[in-house]
Design a protein around this motif. Structure first.
Motif, PDB file in Angstrom:
ATOM      1  N   ASP A  21       0.892  -1.270  -0.115  1.00 29.64           N
ATOM      2  CA  ASP A  21       0.030   0.047  -0.172  1.00 29.64           C
ATOM      3  C   ASP A  21       0.871   1.271  -0.172  1.00 29.64           C
ATOM      4  O   ASP A  21       0.316   2.191   0.702  1.00 29.64           O
ATOM      5  N   SER A  22       1.944   1.228  -0.768  1.00 32.49           N
ATOM      6  CA  SER A  22       2.784   2.463  -0.695  1.00 32.49           C
ATOM      7  C   SER A  22       2.720   2.981  -2.031  1.00 32.49           C
ATOM      8  O   SER A  22       2.400   2.469  -3.192  1.00 32.49           O
ATOM      9  N   LEU A  23       3.391   4.075  -2.306  1.00 30.14           N
ATOM     10  CA  LEU A  23       3.633   4.595  -3.887  1.00 30.14           C
ATOM     11  C   LEU A  23       5.055   4.898  -3.898  1.00 30.14           C
ATOM     12  O   LEU A  23       5.776   5.452  -3.137  1.00 30.14           O
ATOM     13  N   GLY A  24       5.639   4.685  -5.215  1.00 30.57           N
ATOM     14  CA  GLY A  24       6.963   4.676  -5.603  1.00 30.57           C
ATOM     15  C   GLY A  24       6.875   5.700  -6.945  1.00 30.57           C
ATOM     16  O   GLY A  24       6.263   5.675  -7.755  1.00 30.57           O
ATOM     17  N   ILE A  25       7.777   6.840  -6.680  1.00 28.74           N
ATOM     18  CA  ILE A  25       7.814   7.870  -8.043  1.00 28.74           C
ATOM     19  C   ILE A  25       9.255   8.016  -8.063  1.00 28.74           C
ATOM     20  O   ILE A  25      10.337   7.539  -7.204  1.00 28.74           O
ATOM     21  N   LEU A  48      -0.090  -2.233  -4.781  1.00 32.76           N
ATOM     22  CA  LEU A  48      -1.290  -2.973  -3.861  1.00 32.76           C
ATOM     23  C   LEU A  48      -0.971  -3.684  -2.877  1.00 32.76           C
ATOM     24  O   LEU A  48      -1.733  -3.708  -1.840  1.00 32.76           O
ATOM     25  N   ASN A  49       0.119  -4.739  -3.111  1.00 35.99           N
ATOM     26  CA  ASN A  49       0.584  -5.512  -1.814  1.00 35.99           C
ATOM     27  C   ASN A  49       1.871  -6.000  -2.300  1.00 35.99           C
ATOM     28  O   ASN A  49       2.610  -5.006  -3.087  1.00 35.99           O
ATOM     29  N   ARG A  50       2.391  -6.721  -1.623  1.00 37.33           N
ATOM     30  CA  ARG A  50       3.975  -7.093  -1.788  1.00 37.33           C
ATOM     31  C   ARG A  50       4.121  -7.450  -2.998  1.00 37.33           C
ATOM     32  O   ARG A  50       5.713  -7.490  -3.529  1.00 37.33           O
ATOM     33  N   LEU A  51       3.292  -8.087  -3.784  1.00 38.38           N
ATOM     34  CA  LEU A  51       3.657  -8.824  -4.818  1.00 38.38           C
ATOM     35  C   LEU A  51       3.253  -8.046  -6.381  1.00 38.38           C
ATOM     36  O   LEU A  51       3.458  -8.254  -7.356  1.00 38.38           O
ATOM     37  N   VAL A  52       2.278  -7.199  -6.027  1.00 35.91           N
ATOM     38  CA  VAL A  52       1.512  -6.700  -7.305  1.00 35.91           C
ATOM     39  C   VAL A  52       1.520  -4.892  -7.402  1.00 35.91           C
ATOM     40  O   VAL A  52       1.241  -4.485  -6.059  1.00 35.91           O
ATOM     41  N   SER A  53       1.902  -4.389  -8.399  1.00 38.65           N
ATOM     42  CA  SER A  53       1.858  -2.948  -8.589  1.00 38.65           C
ATOM     43  C   SER A  53       1.272  -2.644  -9.820  1.00 38.65           C
ATOM     44  O   SER A  53       1.056  -3.266 -10.580  1.00 38.65           O
ATOM     45  N   ILE A  54       0.495  -1.470 -10.068  1.00 39.10           N
ATOM     46  CA  ILE A  54       0.072  -0.885 -11.209  1.00 39.10           C
ATOM     47  C   ILE A  54       1.027   0.218 -11.270  1.00 39.10           C
ATOM     48  O   ILE A  54       1.099   1.317 -10.155  1.00 39.10           O
ATOM     49  N   SER A  76       8.732  11.644 -29.646  1.00 38.39           N
ATOM     50  CA  SER A  76       7.290  11.095 -29.389  1.00 38.39           C
ATOM     51  C   SER A  76       7.443  11.300 -27.780  1.00 38.39           C
ATOM     52  O   SER A  76       8.136  11.205 -27.296  1.00 38.39           O
ATOM     53  N   LEU A  77       6.230  11.025 -27.362  1.00 44.15           N
ATOM     54  CA  LEU A  77       5.725  11.206 -25.914  1.00 44.15           C
ATOM     55  C   LEU A  77       4.808   9.892 -25.681  1.00 44.15           C
ATOM     56  O   LEU A  77       3.640  10.033 -25.992  1.00 44.15           O
ATOM     57  N   PRO A  78       5.573   8.842 -25.427  1.00 39.63           N
ATOM     58  CA  PRO A  78       4.774   7.665 -24.974  1.00 39.63           C
ATOM     59  C   PRO A  78       4.301   7.699 -23.460  1.00 39.63           C
ATOM     60  O   PRO A  78       4.980   8.114 -22.514  1.00 39.63           O
ATOM     61  N   ILE A  79       2.826   7.453 -23.306  1.00 30.56           N
ATOM     62  CA  ILE A  79       2.222   7.524 -21.843  1.00 30.56           C
ATOM     63  C   ILE A  79       1.874   6.025 -21.723  1.00 30.56           C
ATOM     64  O   ILE A  79       1.204   5.594 -22.515  1.00 30.56           O
ATOM     65  N   THR A  80       2.372   5.523 -20.772  1.00 34.44           N
ATOM     66  CA  THR A  80       2.215   3.998 -20.724  1.00 34.44           C
ATOM     67  C   THR A  80       1.529   3.585 -19.326  1.00 34.44           C
ATOM     68  O   THR A  80       1.713   4.185 -18.332  1.00 34.44           O
ATOM     69  N   ALA A  81       0.779   2.660 -19.344  1.00 34.04           N
ATOM     70  CA  ALA A  81      -0.177   2.224 -18.270  1.00 34.04           C
ATOM     71  C   ALA A  81       0.498   0.672 -17.957  1.00 34.04           C
ATOM     72  O   ALA A  81       0.501  -0.036 -19.132  1.00 34.04           O
ATOM     73  N   LEU A  82       0.990   0.222 -16.722  1.00 36.39           N
ATOM     74  CA  LEU A  82       1.454  -1.072 -16.336  1.00 36.39           C
ATOM     75  C   LEU A  82       0.877  -1.747 -15.483  1.00 36.39           C
ATOM     76  O   LEU A  82       0.434  -1.495 -14.193  1.00 36.39           O
ATOM     77  N   PHE A  83       1.146  -3.117 -15.406  1.00 35.72           N
ATOM     78  CA  PHE A  83       0.669  -4.045 -14.548  1.00 35.72           C
ATOM     79  C   PHE A  83       2.039  -4.889 -14.228  1.00 35.72           C
ATOM     80  O   PHE A  83       2.630  -5.264 -14.970  1.00 35.72           O
ATOM     81  N   LYS A  84       2.416  -4.875 -12.810  1.00 34.67           N
ATOM     82  CA  LYS A  84       3.917  -5.537 -12.371  1.00 34.67           C
ATOM     83  C   LYS A  84       3.454  -6.600 -11.490  1.00 34.67           C
ATOM     84  O   LYS A  84       2.987  -6.438 -10.497  1.00 34.67           O
ATOM     85  N   ILE A  85       4.332  -7.582 -11.660  1.00 37.01           N
ATOM     86  CA  ILE A  85       4.343  -8.865 -10.467  1.00 37.01           C
ATOM     87  C   ILE A  85       6.041  -8.667  -9.907  1.00 37.01           C
ATOM     88  O   ILE A  85       6.756  -8.633 -10.639  1.00 37.01           O
ATOM     89  N   PHE A  92      16.286  -6.040  -2.845  1.00 32.57           N
ATOM     90  CA  PHE A  92      16.342  -6.097  -4.343  1.00 32.57           C
ATOM     91  C   PHE A  92      15.271  -6.606  -4.506  1.00 32.57           C
ATOM     92  O   PHE A  92      14.725  -7.897  -4.172  1.00 32.57           O
ATOM     93  N   GLN A  93      14.172  -6.036  -5.543  1.00 33.60           N
ATOM     94  CA  GLN A  93      13.278  -6.617  -5.796  1.00 33.60           C
ATOM     95  C   GLN A  93      12.936  -6.460  -7.411  1.00 33.60           C
ATOM     96  O   GLN A  93      12.675  -5.808  -8.012  1.00 33.60           O
ATOM     97  N   PRO A  94      13.310  -7.872  -8.050  1.00 32.42           N
ATOM     98  CA  PRO A  94      12.839  -8.008  -9.385  1.00 32.42           C
ATOM     99  C   PRO A  94      11.610  -8.114  -9.755  1.00 32.42           C
ATOM    100  O   PRO A  94      10.530  -8.419  -8.992  1.00 32.42           O
ATOM    101  N   TYR A  95      11.269  -7.566 -10.877  1.00 31.44           N
ATOM    102  CA  TYR A  95       9.704  -7.492 -11.362  1.00 31.44           C
ATOM    103  C   TYR A  95       9.561  -7.829 -12.959  1.00 31.44           C
ATOM    104  O   TYR A  95      10.559  -7.625 -13.741  1.00 31.44           O
ATOM    105  N   ALA A  96       8.448  -8.385 -13.157  1.00 33.15           N
ATOM    106  CA  ALA A  96       7.914  -8.382 -14.757  1.00 33.15           C
ATOM    107  C   ALA A  96       6.666  -7.752 -15.003  1.00 33.15           C
ATOM    108  O   ALA A  96       5.800  -7.828 -14.011  1.00 33.15           O
ATOM    109  N   GLY A  97       6.368  -7.118 -16.138  1.00 32.64           N
ATOM    110  CA  GLY A  97       4.899  -6.996 -16.303  1.00 32.64           C
ATOM    111  C   GLY A  97       4.463  -6.625 -17.661  1.00 32.64           C
ATOM    112  O   GLY A  97       5.363  -6.828 -18.261  1.00 32.64           O
ATOM    113  N   LEU A  98       3.285  -6.241 -17.926  1.00 35.47           N
ATOM    114  CA  LEU A  98       2.500  -6.134 -19.128  1.00 35.47           C
ATOM    115  C   LEU A  98       2.150  -4.716 -19.201  1.00 35.47           C
ATOM    116  O   LEU A  98       1.570  -4.288 -18.052  1.00 35.47           O
TER     117      LEU A  98
END
Length: 152
Positions: A21-25, A48-54, A76-85, A92-98
């Motif tokens: 439940d935190s925010l990373g910028i 959203l929890n320790r495993l999932v973020s948007i 170009s200016l890409p604006i991207t929405a992401l879902f990560k595990i 160290f927190q590795p992640y992958a997403g779409l």
């Protein structure tokens, strides 16, 4: 020795607790690996929890039109929405997403593209160093970038 082990376990648990439940910028910069280019972006992730973020990114990308000798550039200016595990590993927190990107080109209009990514955050308390590989499928671009951020 037991005190040192207890301290390391407490620090590891506290570091992982920041993810729920935190925010990373942060900010990130890099280049396309298969083209002469550079990019700069701002990013944000809602954990959203320790495993999932948007998350979302807003970037400025500058690619050479034809090759490295070209003076014409595609901006170009890409604006991207992401879902990560995320893998909840201490420090160290590795992640992958779409995700999906809406790419606003300076002279060619706007288009959408699916995105896949993999990366990791090296944690220093609330601060982190980030590295990420991203594939933009429609443009056939591979981006590699690194940056810094803070979680709260």
């Amino acid at each position: 020795m037991k005190t040192l082990i207890a301290l390391l376990i407490t620090l590891a648990l506290a570091t992982n607790a920041l993810a729920a439940d935190s925010l990373g910028i942060g900010i990130r910069g890099g280049a396309a690996t298969n083209r002469s280019s550079n990019f700069t972006e701002a990013f944000a992730d809602l954990y959203l929890n320790r495993l999932v973020s948007i998350g979302a990114t807003a970037a400025y990308v500058m690619l050479d039109k034809d090759n490295a000798r070209s003076i014409r550039r595609d901006e170009s200016l890409p604006i991207t929405a992401l879902f990560k595990i995320h893998a909840p590993i201490p420090f160290f927190q590795p992640y992958a997403g779409l995700g999906a990107a809406l790419v606003f080109h300076d002279k060619r209009g706007t288009k959408g593209t699916p995105v896949a990514l993999a990366g990791g955050d090296l944690l220093f308390g609330p601060f982190f160093v980030n590295v990420e590989y991203r594939r933009q499928f429609d443009d056939e671009l591979n981006f590699l970038g690194g940056g810094v951020g803070v979680r709260f």
